[in-house]
Design a protein around this motif. Structure first.
Motif, mmCIF file in Angstrom:
data_model
loop_
_atom_site.group_PDB
_atom_site.id
_atom_site.type_symbol
_atom_site.label_atom_id
_atom_site.label_comp_id
_atom_site.label_asym_id
_atom_site.label_seq_id
_atom_site.Cartn_x
_atom_site.Cartn_y
_atom_site.Cartn_z
ATOM 1 N N SER A 152 -21.231 -15.864 -16.384
ATOM 2 C CA SER A 152 -21.315 -14.575 -17.043
ATOM 3 C C SER A 152 -20.380 -14.521 -18.223
ATOM 4 O O SER A 152 -19.327 -15.156 -18.232
ATOM 5 N N THR A 153 -20.765 -13.732 -19.248
ATOM 6 C CA THR A 153 -19.842 -13.461 -20.339
ATOM 7 C C THR A 153 -18.742 -12.517 -19.857
ATOM 8 O O THR A 153 -17.792 -12.273 -20.562
ATOM 9 N N GLY A 154 -18.871 -11.962 -18.654
ATOM 10 C CA GLY A 154 -17.809 -11.124 -18.101
ATOM 11 C C GLY A 154 -18.314 -10.039 -17.164
ATOM 12 O O GLY A 154 -17.868 -9.934 -16.033
ATOM 13 N N ASN A 155 -19.265 -9.223 -17.640
ATOM 14 C CA ASN A 155 -19.678 -8.065 -16.837
ATOM 15 C C ASN A 155 -20.482 -8.421 -15.600
ATOM 16 O O ASN A 155 -20.292 -7.822 -14.542
ATOM 17 N N ALA A 156 -21.411 -9.367 -15.722
ATOM 18 C CA ALA A 156 -22.185 -9.756 -14.541
ATOM 19 C C ALA A 156 -21.224 -10.310 -13.499
ATOM 20 O O ALA A 156 -21.391 -10.096 -12.296
ATOM 21 N N ALA A 157 -20.203 -10.992 -13.966
ATOM 22 C CA ALA A 157 -19.211 -11.588 -13.078
ATOM 23 C C ALA A 157 -18.401 -10.520 -12.368
ATOM 24 O O ALA A 157 -18.320 -10.511 -11.130
ATOM 25 N N SER A 158 -17.815 -9.599 -13.126
ATOM 26 C CA SER A 158 -16.967 -8.596 -12.464
ATOM 27 C C SER A 158 -17.818 -7.738 -11.544
ATOM 28 O O SER A 158 -17.368 -7.318 -10.473
ATOM 29 N N SER A 159 -19.056 -7.516 -11.946
ATOM 30 C CA SER A 159 -19.959 -6.733 -11.126
ATOM 31 C C SER A 159 -20.292 -7.458 -9.824
ATOM 32 O O SER A 159 -20.200 -6.885 -8.734
ATOM 33 N N LEU A 160 -20.657 -8.716 -9.928
ATOM 34 C CA LEU A 160 -20.991 -9.472 -8.707
ATOM 35 C C LEU A 160 -19.779 -9.549 -7.788
ATOM 36 O O LEU A 160 -19.896 -9.400 -6.571
ATOM 37 N N ALA A 161 -18.612 -9.777 -8.375
ATOM 38 C CA ALA A 161 -17.392 -9.867 -7.567
ATOM 39 C C ALA A 161 -17.164 -8.565 -6.799
ATOM 40 O O ALA A 161 -16.841 -8.581 -5.604
ATOM 41 N N GLY A 162 -17.360 -7.430 -7.457
ATOM 42 C CA GLY A 162 -17.182 -6.135 -6.800
ATOM 43 C C GLY A 162 -18.176 -5.925 -5.669
ATOM 44 O O GLY A 162 -17.809 -5.522 -4.562
ATOM 45 N N PHE A 163 -19.432 -6.207 -5.953
ATOM 46 C CA PHE A 163 -20.454 -5.985 -4.926
ATOM 47 C C PHE A 163 -20.346 -6.996 -3.787
ATOM 48 O O PHE A 163 -20.664 -6.676 -2.644
ATOM 49 N N ALA A 164 -19.894 -8.211 -4.095
ATOM 50 C CA ALA A 164 -19.670 -9.192 -3.028
ATOM 51 C C ALA A 164 -18.548 -8.686 -2.121
ATOM 52 O O ALA A 164 -18.644 -8.754 -0.889
ATOM 53 N N ALA A 165 -17.506 -8.136 -2.728
ATOM 54 C CA ALA A 165 -16.395 -7.597 -1.934
ATOM 55 C C ALA A 165 -16.893 -6.487 -1.011
ATOM 56 O O ALA A 165 -16.527 -6.427 0.164
ATOM 57 N N ALA A 166 -17.764 -5.629 -1.548
ATOM 58 C CA ALA A 166 -18.246 -4.495 -0.749
ATOM 59 C C ALA A 166 -19.221 -4.927 0.335
ATOM 60 O O ALA A 166 -19.527 -4.163 1.245
ATOM 61 N N THR A 167 -19.749 -6.144 0.236
ATOM 62 C CA THR A 167 -20.782 -6.605 1.160
ATOM 63 C C THR A 167 -20.247 -7.687 2.099
ATOM 64 O O THR A 167 -20.938 -8.114 3.013
ATOM 65 N N GLY A 168 -19.036 -8.178 1.835
ATOM 66 C CA GLY A 168 -18.476 -9.226 2.678
ATOM 67 C C GLY A 168 -19.004 -10.611 2.370
ATOM 68 O O GLY A 168 -19.041 -11.477 3.236
ATOM 69 N N LEU A 169 -19.427 -10.831 1.137
ATOM 70 C CA LEU A 169 -19.860 -12.165 0.708
ATOM 71 C C LEU A 169 -18.747 -12.814 -0.105
ATOM 72 O O LEU A 169 -17.957 -12.120 -0.755
#
Ligand SMILES: *Cc1c(COP(=O)(O)O)cnc(C)c1O
Length: 430
Positions: A152-169
């Motif tokens: 990611s250029t940045g946003n897809a990354a920070s977004s995936l990281a956040g949602f992974a945290a919320a989902t336990g991945l």
């Protein structure tokens, strides 16, 4: 780190009728492929739903104001709320249903009849990409994955990281060297493993692609994973629902890989097909002058030629766009246009969004507004047209560019005279 190879049988998505290659038209059963086996990475698959996948205005009324309200047209099986039966429970984060503002002062400044601003910087990790990540983590869970990855250029990354945290991945993120620090800070804060690749976005993307193949991680790269555009399309579904009869003549969207604009178009078309949009707007695709491969392919009517990636708008600094075909097709189908804007025009648009509408946008997000200004000056848009500018990311994600656009403060000594001196209002009472 848990590693698991995924097979096609891992994916079962019953609402989906088929996946169709955007290049050759070959169709696949849901879950049978990530990209077309004949066309490779050029063969991005589009999700097509069966005739029963629909909702009415009455169905939507009273549903929660987030993107899950469109569950019939999303590629994941959600559990009925409160039930203990099958299906997935989305992370409890407010994603989607972002505000649409009637930006009267900005419209007046630009000399337009009416202008709306949809602020997707209000999503959980402060960008439009949350729409795709919300789907990505559920699709990953549905596929039995425990680790997700993206470049990611940045946003897809920070977004995936956040949602992974919320989902336990677990999340493994590849970012290019130039990713702005605030976006990288979000990544590490959300607990992702972050690999900062000492090269540009295009090389970073290739490396992530290889690594997903090698290690079997669930791949969130939007141009490859057919389900992510389904999350992005919810912005189009929302615009139709939120504006109703006021649906504008134009929707301006900044374009990097091209998934965002293609997704918004898919959402608008689906709402129109369901009778929930009175007509279809034209799309204005906006690229930066230094990263304009999609706009050039559109203008020439030919296949993409990889171009430069030099712009202040890091989120659209893409030399080798991966979803250009769908972006070009969406703009063409809509009867729309592409424009390119300079970095100066982008910084100018950031200031005007902030000062005339109080929306703080990162450069790529303000590019949509810059594009509207350019299209007006070039006569692509008429002052009698109405338009909506998609603001795809919050300005706090790139404070260096914000300060470049707006300037810094005036330093003064802690004395009253210094205030008057600095403001040039000695003896003047407001
Ligand atoms: C990713 C992104 C875009 C462009 O989306 P593409 O799908 O790459 O075209 C625009 N603005 C922001 C803020 C983004 O993060």
């Amino acid at each position: 780190m848990p590693i698991r190879r995924l097979s096609g049988e891992d994916l079962r998505m019953s609402k989906i009728e088929e996946l169709k290659c955007v290049q050759c038209g070959r169709t696949y059963a849901p879950g049978a492929a990530m990209t077309c086996s004949d066309c490779g990475l050029e063969g991005i698959l589009e999700v097509r739903y069966g005739p029963d996948a629909r909702f009415s205005a009455a169905d939507l009324a009273g549903r929660p104001r987030d993107l899950w309200r469109y569950r019939e047209l999303l590629p994941v099986e959600l559990s009925a709320s409160g039930s203990t039966g099958g299906g997935l429970v989305p992370p409890d984060l407010q994603v989607g249903w972002t505000p649409v503002y009637d930006a009267v002062h900005l419209a007046e400044y630009l000399g337009m009849r009416r202008l709306w601003v949809k602020d997707d910087g209000r999503n959980p990790t402060a960008s439009f990409k949350d729409r795709a990540s919300a789907i990505a983590v559920l699709a990953a869970r549905q596929a039995g994955a425990t680790t997700v990855a993206c470049a990611s250029t940045g946003n897809a990354a920070s977004s995936l990281a956040g949602f992974a945290a919320a989902t336990g991945l677990a999340a493994i993120i590849f970012v290019p060297e130039r990713a702005p620090e605030p976006k990288v800070a979000q990544l590490t804060m959300f607990g992702a493993r972050v690999l900062k690749v000492q090269d540009n976005y295009d090389r970073t993307w290739d490396l992530c692609q290889q690594a997903c193949g090698e290690f079997g991680w669930y791949n969130r790269n939007a141009a490859v994973n057919p389900y992510l555009v389904e999350g992005k399309k919810t912005a189009g579904l929302e615009i139709a629902e939120q504006l109703g009869e006021d649906l504008p003549d134009w929707i301006a969207v900044s374009v990097g890989d091209g998934c965002t604009i293609a997704g918004i178009w898919k959402g608008l078309v689906e709402m129109h097909r369901l009778g929930l949009a009175p007509r279809l707007p034209r799309l204005l695709g906006v690229q930066a002058e230094g990263a304009r491969a999609v706009a050039d392919a559109f203008a020439r009517g030919e296949d993409l030629v990889v171009g430069g990636d030099d712009t202040v708008a890091d989120s659209i600094a893409v030399g080798h766009p991966r979803n250009w075909r769908r972006a070009v097709r969406a703009v063409r189908e809509s009867g729309g246009a592409f424009v390119c804007v300079s970095d100066e025009e982008i910084l100018d648009a950031m200031r005007h969004l902030a000062r005339k509408a109080a929306v703080f946008a990162e450069p790529a997000a303000a590019a949509s507004l810059a594009g509207l200004g350019r299209a007006l000056r070039d006569g692509v848009l008429s002052p009698r047209d109405t338009a909506l500018a998609m603001v795809t990311g919050n300005g706090l994600k790139d404070t260096k560019s914000a300060i470049r656009a707006a300037g810094g403060p005036t330093a003064i000594a802690p004395r009253l005279e210094a205030v008057a001196e600095a403001l040039g209002t000695a003896g003047h009472q407001a």
